[in-house]
Write an enzyme that holds these catalytic residues in place. Structure first.
Site, PDB file in Angstrom:
ATOM      1  N   ASP A 191      -1.170   1.140  -3.820  1.00  0.00           N
ATOM      2  CA  ASP A 191      -2.084   0.129  -4.360  1.00  0.00           C
ATOM      3  C   ASP A 191      -3.440   0.709  -4.706  1.00  0.00           C
ATOM      4  OD1 ASP A 191      -3.046   0.494  -1.760  1.00  0.00           O
ATOM      5  OD2 ASP A 191      -3.570  -1.619  -1.508  1.00  0.00           O
TER       6      ASP A 191
ATOM      7  N   ASP B  81      -5.930   2.033  -3.056  1.00  0.00           N
ATOM      8  CA  ASP B  81      -7.170   1.866  -2.294  1.00  0.00           C
ATOM      9  C   ASP B  81      -7.510   3.142  -1.534  1.00  0.00           C
ATOM     10  OD1 ASP B  81      -5.247   1.744  -0.300  1.00  0.00           O
ATOM     11  OD2 ASP B  81      -6.007  -0.105   0.621  1.00  0.00           O
TER      12      ASP B  81
ATOM     13  N   SER C  64       0.821  -1.209   0.000  1.00  0.00           N
ATOM     14  CA  SER C  64       0.000   0.000   0.000  1.00  0.00           C
ATOM     15  C   SER C  64       0.857   1.262   0.000  1.00  0.00           C
ATOM     16  CB  SER C  64      -0.956  -0.043   1.202  1.00  0.00           C
ATOM     17  OG  SER C  64      -1.891   0.986   1.164  1.00  0.00           O
TER      18      SER C  64
ATOM     19  N   ASP D 216      -2.478   6.150  -3.361  1.00  0.00           N
ATOM     20  CA  ASP D 216      -1.298   5.548  -2.761  1.00  0.00           C
ATOM     21  C   ASP D 216      -0.840   4.387  -3.638  1.00  0.00           C
ATOM     22  OD1 ASP D 216      -3.497   3.982  -2.207  1.00  0.00           O
ATOM     23  OD2 ASP D 216      -2.800   3.355  -0.239  1.00  0.00           O
TER      24      ASP D 216
END
Length: 452
Positions: free
Chosen positions: A248, A250, A104, A246
């Site tokens: 990833d 999400d 992440s 960010d």
């Protein structure tokens, strides 16, 4: 062995904490546990596997794929895609599980493994615990049951994943984005192709930064944890606003046309009003954590929207939403869950819906975000104290009560023990920043004397 799974999968420094052997073993264990739990129901199981662009994701993906295939699971490799894309494709393709390799917003040396159950939902805690148990049994000598011949899993690439996911995103928008100029900061991460494609298909004119991942530059001075580049780009290009993800994707944070940050609370406020207007905000309720700014709570009360609070962590937000059937929830950090269209936080979807509201109303993002006023918030970390007594110390309880009386209805006190460090976090909100600082400082002194 300490618990491997945290609140968001297994994370650690790649090739130190998170090794190829661990990734392979956890994948085999996951296949065995889900099979025992009846998830596969007698049919040949299928897994969707994706990753963010980190260099370590290349060898970790190979290990995960090898582990799954060796356990008799067919694997669809979707390559570099956001976490919510892997969750969506797991559900859309009818797969039995999904695996995402990402850390992440963490720095590049870290990586992580997250498993999704059928439908693209996070695994229940008891299944994660069972996976750990089975992995540990194997690590200490218990043999795996291994298929042979035609029983081993087959592996193939699923190159249609990006187009399928982008089509899903654009298809759920209530209106197009024509006429908007938007700067996108992709954090050199998993959405570097997806997000620009989705915004462009929806009609926006886009300017991208942080969209050239090389495996080493993910989250490096850009993205939702470093907004300065986006702020400068929005002002320089005279864009309507900017969106930051960010690693990833999400998460989603935004920057208005003046270069001012729009945080997750403000985004939730804008989306809550938009969804209520079109009848999509079930029970006129939005879910957020105790860390949401008091200004958000006051704004929702003023607008007649019920605000449900949970513990810190998007998993708790999601649990509350699923239990009660709510449609919208999220965190100040930019994790926003729109449950009708995603099973997890989806930064690209959030940004698109925010842009759709700007396009539909003709109002600036700055104007829309003014639905709430962020009250000054002061956070002090008090280290080297006995955090286990934060809720039982009479001296601290009395000091908190005094502070709450002083702040009244326009202030708030929150004390939290850290989940990973021997410290207590003191958070104070007030209408006046100097008052917030003074109260937080006094409480921090009490924490030191009472718990030190």
């Amino acid at each position: 062995m300490g618990r491997l799974f945290g609140t968001d999968g297994v994370r650690g420094v790649a090739n130190a904490d998170l090794t190829a052997e661990l990734a392979l073993g956890l994948s085999v264990a996951a296949a065995h546990v889900l099979g025992e739990a009846g998830t596969f129901q007698g049919h040949r199981p299928v897994a969707v596997v994706g990753r963010d662009p980190r260099a370590s994701g290349e060898f970790l993906e190979a290990a995960v794929v090898a582990g799954l295939a060796s356990a008799g699971v067919d694997v669809l490799r979707v390559g570099v895609l956001p976490t919510p894309a892997v969750a969506h494709l797991t559900g859309a393709l009818g797969a039995d599980l999904g695996v995402m390799l990402s850390a992440s917003h963490n720095a590049m040396p870290d990586n992580g493994i997250k498993f999704f159950a059928r439908g693209g939902h996070k695994l229940a805690d008891e299944l994660e615990d069972r996976i750990e148990d089975v992995y540990e049994q194997h690590r200490t000598g218990a043999p795996w049951e291994r298929p042979t011949g035609a029983g081993v899993g087959r592996v193939k690439s699923y190159d249609e994943g990006l187009d399928a996911y982008v089509a899903h995103l654009v298809g759920v928008l209530p209106n197009r984005l024509d006429g908007l100029t938007i700067v996108l900061d992709e954090a050199h991460g998993a959405a570097s192709r997806v997000s620009p494609e989705a915004f462009a298909r929806a009609g926006a004119e886009i300017i991208t930064i942080g969209a050239d991942p090389d495996g080493l530059n993910i989250n490096d001075g850009c993205g939702s944890t470093h907004l300065d580049l986006l702020k400068a780009a929005v002002v320089a290009h005279k864009a309507d606003f900017g969106i930051a993800h960010d690693g990833d994707a999400d998460r989603c944070l935004a920057v208005d046309h003046t270069g001012s940050e729009i945080d997750g609370d403000q985004i939730l406020g804008v989306l809550a009003l938009a969804m209520r207007e079109r009848g999509a905000l079930r029970e006129d309720t939005v879910v957020a954590t105790v860390m949401s700014n008091l200004g958000f709570k006051l704004a929702m009360e003023r607008e007649g929207i019920t605000f449900v609070q949970t513990a810190v962590g998007d998993r708790y937000v999601l649990e509350s939403m699923k239990e009660h059937g709510y449609a919208l929830g999220g965190e100040q950090s930019g994790h926003v869950i729109v449950l009708d269209h995603a099973t997890t936080g989806d930064g690209t979807l959030t940004g698109l819906l925010l842009a759709a509201r700007v396009a539909q109303t003709g109002r600036s993002l700055k104007d829309l975000a003014s639905v709430m006023e962020r009250l000054p918030q002061v956070l002090i970390n008090v280290p080297d104290v006995d955090k286990s007594r934060v809720t039982t110390s009479p001296e601290l309880t009395s000091a908190v009560a005094d502070a709450e009386r002083e702040l009244g209805a326009t202030g708030r006190v929150l004390l939290r023990s850290s989940g990973t460090e021997p410290l207590v976090r003191v958070m104070v909100e007030a209408a006046d920043i100097e008052q917030a600082r003074a109260v937080a400082g006094r409480l921090a002194d009490v924490v030191k004397s009472a718990l030190g």
